[in-house]
Design a protein around this motif. Structure first.
Motif, PDB file in Angstrom:
ATOM      1  N   PRO A 135     -18.818  64.820  27.107  1.00 38.42           N
ATOM      2  CA  PRO A 135     -19.339  63.879  26.102  1.00 38.42           C
ATOM      3  C   PRO A 135     -19.847  64.591  24.845  1.00 38.42           C
ATOM      4  N   ARG A 136     -19.894  63.822  23.778  1.00 33.53           N
ATOM      5  CA  ARG A 136     -20.597  64.279  22.572  1.00 33.53           C
ATOM      6  C   ARG A 136     -22.086  64.076  22.790  1.00 33.53           C
ATOM      7  N   TRP A 137     -22.882  64.940  22.228  1.00 26.47           N
ATOM      8  CA  TRP A 137     -24.339  64.806  22.314  1.00 26.47           C
ATOM      9  C   TRP A 137     -24.845  64.227  21.007  1.00 26.47           C
ATOM     10  N   LYS A 138     -25.325  62.988  21.064  1.00 29.58           N
ATOM     11  CA  LYS A 138     -25.868  62.324  19.885  1.00 29.58           C
ATOM     12  C   LYS A 138     -27.387  62.289  20.015  1.00 29.58           C
ATOM     13  N   VAL A 139     -28.036  63.071  19.220  1.00 29.34           N
ATOM     14  CA  VAL A 139     -29.480  63.282  19.363  1.00 29.34           C
ATOM     15  C   VAL A 139     -30.236  62.050  18.887  1.00 29.34           C
ATOM     16  N   PRO A 148     -36.598  68.727  13.834  1.00 26.95           N
ATOM     17  CA  PRO A 148     -35.751  68.398  12.673  1.00 26.95           C
ATOM     18  C   PRO A 148     -34.486  69.241  12.580  1.00 26.95           C
ATOM     19  N   GLU A 149     -34.466  70.415  13.211  1.00 27.27           N
ATOM     20  CA  GLU A 149     -33.280  71.260  13.131  1.00 27.27           C
ATOM     21  C   GLU A 149     -32.064  70.638  13.830  1.00 27.27           C
ATOM     22  N   LEU A 150     -32.305  69.560  14.623  1.00 30.55           N
ATOM     23  CA  LEU A 150     -31.204  68.890  15.314  1.00 30.55           C
ATOM     24  C   LEU A 150     -30.572  67.777  14.486  1.00 30.55           C
ATOM     25  N   GLU A 151     -31.019  67.602  13.266  1.00 35.14           N
ATOM     26  CA  GLU A 151     -30.495  66.551  12.393  1.00 35.14           C
ATOM     27  C   GLU A 151     -28.970  66.574  12.259  1.00 35.14           C
ATOM     28  N   PRO A 152     -28.318  67.748  12.209  1.00 31.27           N
ATOM     29  CA  PRO A 152     -26.852  67.735  12.109  1.00 31.27           C
ATOM     30  C   PRO A 152     -26.165  67.048  13.285  1.00 31.27           C
TER      31      PRO A 152
END
Length: 237
Positions: A135-139, A148-152
């Motif tokens: 799966p894709r990981w959608k934070v 905030p570093e996971l924003e991408p």
């Protein structure tokens, strides 16, 4: 009568005796304590073959190294500890670090699982709404607020590509309550050192090999029950 000669001899003897120190007897060294033989190294039990490397998936899955996962957390068929629940139910016990998939009234498959640490722990019933391979990981937005570093990798940005480095691993089972996504997953990971511990942000982590096995066995629409933790927060964090 002491003559001059006798006096000289006696005086020399006194002087000689005054300059000479008695020879001390060598001290007896204390006995050495008995040397205990080194304890023999405890050999690691070999991992079952099903924890070997998987090479026929879209992305390689490394073998689980020996000596990291204790044997009681290895995947195994056991006596069903929840015989009153319907077959197909998935029950997670965070305190034991285990997930049970109930196969029949008498038998269940048991997997070692990592669970949510105290601040993110949850319990209750959910529905297995759907499953995904790689799966894709959608934070979620609330996680981005903390990191905030996971924003991408946000939902708006399409999430993280599947493959090595994706926290959801090789498989993910999506849990819903009342038709809404709980944002919690049962998913794979290559983190054997954390198996059986409360370390996640609420998701239930399995070894990738076990997540693939559970994906094959789990039933669409099954009830997933996460039992409440009875450990103090300081122990389950």
């Amino acid at each position: 009568m002491i003559t001059r000669r006798n006096f000289a001899v006696a005086s020399a003897a006194v002087l000689l005796s005054a300059c000479t120190r008695p020879v001390a007897k060598p001290a007896t060294p204390p006995p050495h304590p008995p040397v205990k033989p080194a304890a023999p190294a405890v050999p690691f039990l070999p991992m079952p073959d099903f924890y070997g490397a998987i090479t026929d998936e879209p992305y390689p899955i490394p073998a689980v190294p020996p000596g990291v996962v204790p044997p009681h957390l290895w995947r195994q068929e056991v006596v069903n500890p929840f015989p009153d629940e319907p077959p197909g139910t998935i029950i997670v016990d965070p305190d034991a670090g285990m997930l049970h998939l109930l196969e029949t009234k008498d038998r269940a498959m048991r997997y070692g699982a990592g669970t949510g640490r105290a601040a993110f722990a949850w319990s209750g019933d959910a529905r297995l709404q759907f499953r995904r391979k790689w799966p894709r990981w959608k934070v979620p937005d609330e996680m981005i607020a903390r990191r905030p570093e996971l924003e991408p990798y946000s939902v708006a940005n399409g999430g993280m590509e599947p493959g090595p480095g994706n926290p959801l691993g090789a498989r993910a089972l999506y849990l819903f309550q009342n038709g809404e996504d709980t944002l919690y997953r049962i998913h794979g990971a290559y983190e054997p050192e954390y198996l059986g511990k409360a370390v996640s942000s609420g998701c239930v982590r399995l070894l990738d090999q076990d997540a693939i096995d559970l994906y094959r066995r789990a039933r669409h629409g099954a009830t997933v029950r996460v039992l409440p933790s009875t450990l103090p927060a300081t122990l389950s964090a």
